[in-house]
Every structure is written in structure tokens, then in C-alpha cells.
Write an enzyme that holds these catalytic residues in place. Structure first.
Site, PDB file in Angstrom:
ATOM      1  N   SER A 131      -1.227   8.561  -8.741  1.00  0.00           N
ATOM      2  CA  SER A 131       0.213   8.614  -8.213  1.00  0.00           C
ATOM      3  C   SER A 131       0.444   7.555  -7.259  1.00  0.00           C
ATOM      4  O   SER A 131      -0.568   6.768  -6.918  1.00  0.00           O
ATOM      5  CB  SER A 131       0.542   9.874  -7.377  1.00  0.00           C
ATOM      6  OG  SER A 131       0.109  10.025  -6.148  1.00  0.00           O
ATOM      7  N   LYS A 132       1.717   7.122  -6.995  1.00  0.00           N
ATOM      8  CA  LYS A 132       1.764   5.968  -6.160  1.00  0.00           C
ATOM      9  C   LYS A 132       0.987   5.848  -4.888  1.00  0.00           C
ATOM     10  O   LYS A 132       0.919   4.582  -4.330  1.00  0.00           O
ATOM     11  CB  LYS A 132       3.288   6.281  -5.417  1.00  0.00           C
ATOM     12  CG  LYS A 132       4.557   5.160  -5.732  1.00  0.00           C
ATOM     13  CD  LYS A 132       4.607   4.103  -6.396  1.00  0.00           C
ATOM     14  CE  LYS A 132       4.303   2.753  -5.702  1.00  0.00           C
ATOM     15  NZ  LYS A 132       3.970   1.563  -6.736  1.00  0.00           N
ATOM     16  N   ARG A 133       0.487   6.966  -4.456  1.00  0.00           N
ATOM     17  CA  ARG A 133      -0.227   6.827  -3.148  1.00  0.00           C
ATOM     18  C   ARG A 133      -1.530   6.147  -3.461  1.00  0.00           C
ATOM     19  O   ARG A 133      -2.158   5.770  -2.637  1.00  0.00           O
ATOM     20  CB  ARG A 133      -0.419   8.191  -2.430  1.00  0.00           C
ATOM     21  CG  ARG A 133      -1.430   8.912  -3.211  1.00  0.00           C
ATOM     22  CD  ARG A 133      -1.425  10.563  -2.708  1.00  0.00           C
ATOM     23  NE  ARG A 133      -2.121  11.534  -3.605  1.00  0.00           N
ATOM     24  CZ  ARG A 133      -2.980  11.666  -3.618  1.00  0.00           C
ATOM     25  NH1 ARG A 133      -4.194  11.208  -2.651  1.00  0.00           N
ATOM     26  NH2 ARG A 133      -3.907  12.547  -4.617  1.00  0.00           N
TER      27      ARG A 133
END
Ligand code: GLU
Length: 468
Positions: free
Chosen positions: A238-240
Site C-alpha cells: 500500500s501507499k505507506r
């Protein structure tokens, strides 16, 4: 049988790299079997629908070169067909109207939690026909009450669930709209899909969809559920973790062949092969090579693979590809002279770049109007090197042939005359003058590519810089 695979993205934003991998595997399987790869936009969520998101998907597929063989289908456009199928199921007694209220449903859920059961809905309308007039209802299917549903998965083998774990799911909502579960089955059937290849987060849906297939008496497709892609620190990518969409990787200067090769390897293997072209992938792709466990996304590995593909890419293509990066990062546009120079110098430059962003930086020495000196370059441009640069000016001026070899001979001669044979004493200031930095591709090569006039210009500028 002609193999037909599909890619059915929901247009919610940019294309996640996990979706791109799904598309790639469907594409490769279809091409390997001489079949078809079709695209269906799952655009039934009208509240959140955006044409831009559809365009983003098409653009990403296009960039990756994953050509589909149909005019993209719209799931929303098939809505009436989905409703008709639901009504046929009602008429055949395979589905029923459920008038359960929101409060009743909530009570069932509360109950379920207490009893630790999985299925919430208690089938209260399954066998009733005392339908109240004018009240809202949903349509539910009659999931078999006992027995098992088995999915023969090409990756995971046979996966089984007891039917009592599956509820009588809704196929038409109270506003009359079909649910995803029904729409997918009807569309896959109508489009003649033979193989469904998708993330294993859909396995639970597959059980339910298979119940619908069975109730309709339709042939089921084969399934291959792919383990998910995890981030470097675990958990779904994910984006993180960093960039996750095709568009982001494109903007960061990755080549499409890098992304395809990386995604292929992220979930599939052919021995120890690391570099696999699309043509080879089409030849080799099969379900046997699919990994059974989740793969970790490794950004450094992606970057190294990109360095490889930049290194073997056609030079003119790289010049064209670097144009938007030069504009964006350095506000530089190429003209005939600088683009020719960059093309001539590309062999030396491309080996120094892992992304097109870096390639733009490395290209500066060929495309900048005026050379600016880095701190380290400035240190080379001092009174000691003034004499060297002036002598180089004289020697280069005398050269009729200005190429790698004649430049080298001139530089070595000067090293012998003025620097005890130490070539570095000549090259360091020359490098500073020509490139503005202390690192560059082979300087004889750089000088040849720049040409005599430009080299003399840059020497003059460096001499003026020192004398100022
Ligand atoms: N629209 C679904 C998604 O984007 C695809 C589901 C499927 O492959 O059936 O996750």
C-alpha cells in the site's frame, strides 16, 4: 476450446500494481494459448464513477502494452441483462424475495456474534410466499443448505467450503440494482470467459459465484487465484510502502518492460530466470510457475532491473523518453543540436542511470546551454589548472581531426609536458570545464560528442571563470 481471459477493473483511481499484475497474467495466459484477452470496466458504482479513472486504466494498459481484443465492455451497460437473470432465477425458484427489515437484519447480526457463527442471515424468507404488497425487498439466491462447494484452483488446488458457511446472498438490492456477485457471473458467462485469473482476496467470492453458476446450470470457468503482493515490511502493498500505481512508476522513470518483467517475476518463476522479455513470457507462461505464497515487493530490485532495461534500450527511444523528464526536472527543451548530441553520447550516459529521472540528470552535460560548476568542480578550476586549460585550448585548436583518439593523444602529451605524465592532472580540470562536475562518462568520448567548437567554448568559459 478458445481460451478467453479477462481483466475487469473497478475504476476507482490509478491502476494499482497488483491489478497490473493480474492484467499481465491474464494477458500472458491468453497469448500463450492463442486465445483472447478481454477488458470489462466494472463501473456499476455510479456514485463514485469517474471517466478519468477509466481513462487512467486504459492509459496504464496501453503503456504496459497489454493489448486487449475487444471494445472494452461496461458492466453498468449490462444492468438490464443482470436484472433479467435475477428474475429468471426467481421464476425458477432458485431465488426468492426477502422483505427482512434493517432492524431484523441487525438483530440477526447481533445474534450471530453471540453464537460465533459466520452466516448472519437466517433464511427467514427462504420458504415464504406471503409477500407483503408494496414493501421493499431484496432478491436472494437459495444456497444449498448442505454439501460443499469446491473450487478447483490452478494455483491452490482444490479449495472447499461447506455450503452452510455461505449465506443466501443478495443478487438484487432493494433499489432494483444487481449486486457485483451476480453481475460478474452473468458477464463472465456472456463474454465466454474460460479462465478467471485474479487475486486470492477474491477466493471467497468465487465460492459464492460458483453457487450462482450451479443454480443457473451454467459451465464454470477455470480459476487461478494469485497470492497477493506484500510490501517490503509485510502486509498488503500500500501507499505507506511507497509508490503503488503504474502511473507513479511511469512518472518515476521506469520503463514498461521493467514493470512487466518485475511483475511477472513477482508471483511466477521459470527456473532462476530474472530477465524475461514479453515475447519469452508469452512462450513460457503457465500456471505451474505461479508461486503459492505472497510475494514481497522489493523497490531496489525493481530499480536494478530498470537499470538493465535502460542499458539495453535503443538510444533514440531513450532520447525521446527523457524529453519530458528534462522539461519537468530542469525546464530544458531539446533542439536539433542538443538532441543529436545526446543521441551520440547516450551509450556513455545510459549506463549511469537507473531511472529516466537519473537519465535526465546524467544527460545535462550534453543538453545544457551553460555549464554550471558544482562545488567539487569549482575546486578544480584554480590558478594551477589555468595553465592546463589554456594549453588544452591551444592543443585542441590545432587538431584537424577532433575525435576520441586525437583528443586522448593531445591530453597525454600535455600530461607529459606539464604534469609529470600524470593524466589525472589534465583530466580533472578538463572534466570540470566540460561537464561542470567531477564525474562523467569517458571524457574523451564526451569531448568527441560535444565537438571541437563546443569544447573550446566550454574551455573558454572555465578560463574566464578562473580569471574573474
Ligand atoms: N472489479 C473487481 C476488482 O477490481 C474484479 C473482480 C474479478 O476479478 O472478478 O477487484
Amino acid at each position: 476450446m478458445t481460451v478467453i481471459t479477462r481483466f475487469p477493473p473497478s475504476p476507482t483511481g490509478m491502476m494499482h500494481i497488483g491489478n497490473a499484475r493480474t492484467a499481465l497474467f491474464n494477458y500472458l495466459y491468453a497469448r500463450n494459448k492463442g486465445g483472447k484477452f478481454v477488458l470489462r470496466i466494472e463501473d456499476t458504482d455510479r456514485a463514485r464513477h469517474s471517466e478519468e479513472a477509466v481513462e487512467a486504466i486504459l492509459a496504464s494498459l496501453d503503456w504496459l502494452g497489454l493489448d486487449y481484443d475487444n471494445t472494452p465492455e461496461s458492466q453498468f451497460a449490462n444492468k438490464q441483462r443482470h436484472i433479467n437473470v435475477a428474475n429468471e432465477m426467481l421464476a425458477a425458484g432458485n431465488a426468492y424475495k426477502c422483505y427482512c427489515t434493517a432492524e431484523e437484519l441487525q438483530a440477526m447480526r447481533d445474534n450471530m456474534k453471540e453464537e460465533g457463527r459466520i452466516v448472519a442471515y437466517n433464511n427467514m424468507w427462504r420458504d415464504r410466499t406471503d409477500y407483503p404488497e408494496g414493501q421493499p425487498y431484496v432478491v436472494r439466491i437459495k444456497t444449498p443448505l448442505d454439501g460443499c462447494t469446491v473450487v478447483h484452483d490452478e494455483v491452490q488446488g482444490d479449495v472447499k467450503v461447506e455450503n452452510k458457511q455461505l449465506d443466501d446472498m443478495i443478487i438484487l438490492r432493494s433499489d432494483g440494482t444487481p449486486t457485483y456477485m451476480l453481475a460478474v457471473v452473468v458477464d463472465d458467462h456472456d463474454m465466454g470467459i474460460t479462465h478467471v485469473i485474479r487475486g486470492d482476496d477474491h477466493l471467497n467470492n468465487t465460492f459464492r459465484q460458483n453457487v450462482i453458476y450451479d443454480l443457473l446450470g451454467w459451465d464454470k470457468p477455470s480459476y487461478a487465484h494469485l497470492p497477493l503482493i506484500h510490501g517490503p515490511s509485510g502486509g498488503k502493498l500500500s501507499k505507506r510502502h511507497g509508490s503503488v500505481s503504474v502511473e507513479e512508476f511511469k512518472n518515476e522513470g521506469y520503463l514498461p518492460e521493467t514493470v512487466n518483467n518485475y511483475l511477472l517475476k513477482l508471483g511466477w518463476a521459470h527456473g532462476d530466470d530474472e530477465i524475461i522479455s514479453m515475447d519469452e513470457a508469452v512462450q513460457l507462461f503457465d500456471f505451474n510457475g505461479i508461486n503459492k505464497s505472497a510475494a514481497k515487493f522489493d523497490y531496489a530490485k525493481l530499480e536494478n532491473l530498470n537499470a538493465h532495461y535502460i542499458g539495453v534500450a535503443d538510444n533514440q527511444r531513450l532520447v525521446d523518453l527523457v524529453v519530458p523528464f528534462l522539461k519537468q526536472q530542469h525546464d530544458i527543451e531539446l533542439n536539433d543540436v542538443t538532441s543529436k548530441r545526446l543521441l551520440d553520447g547516450m551509450d556513455g550516459v545510459k549506463d549511469r542511470a537507473k531511472t529516466l529521472v537519473q537519465l535526465a540528470d546524467e544527460s545535462l552535460l550534453y543538453v545544457k546551454d551553460k555549464i554550471e560548476y558544482t562545488e567539487k568542480a569549482r575546486k578544480q578550476l584554480n590558478q594551477d589548472s589555468l595553465i592546463i586549460l589554456k594549453s588544452l585550448e591551444d592543443k585542441f585548436n590545432l587538431l584537424d581531426q577532433f575525435n576520441h583518439d586525437t583528443i586522448e593523444v593531445a591530453c597525454r602529451a600535455l600530461a607529459d609536458e606539464a604534469a609529470d605524465g600524470k593524466l589525472g592532472k589534465v583530466m580533472m580540470p578538463l572534466r570540470a570545464a566540460l561537464t561542470g562536475t567531477d564525474k562523467s562518462p569517458s571524457l574523451f568520448q564526451v569531448a568527441e560528442v560535444l565537438g571541437k567548437d563546443e569544447v573550446l567554448n566550454r574551455l573558454k568559459a572555465a578560463i574566464e571563470f578562473i580569471e574573474k
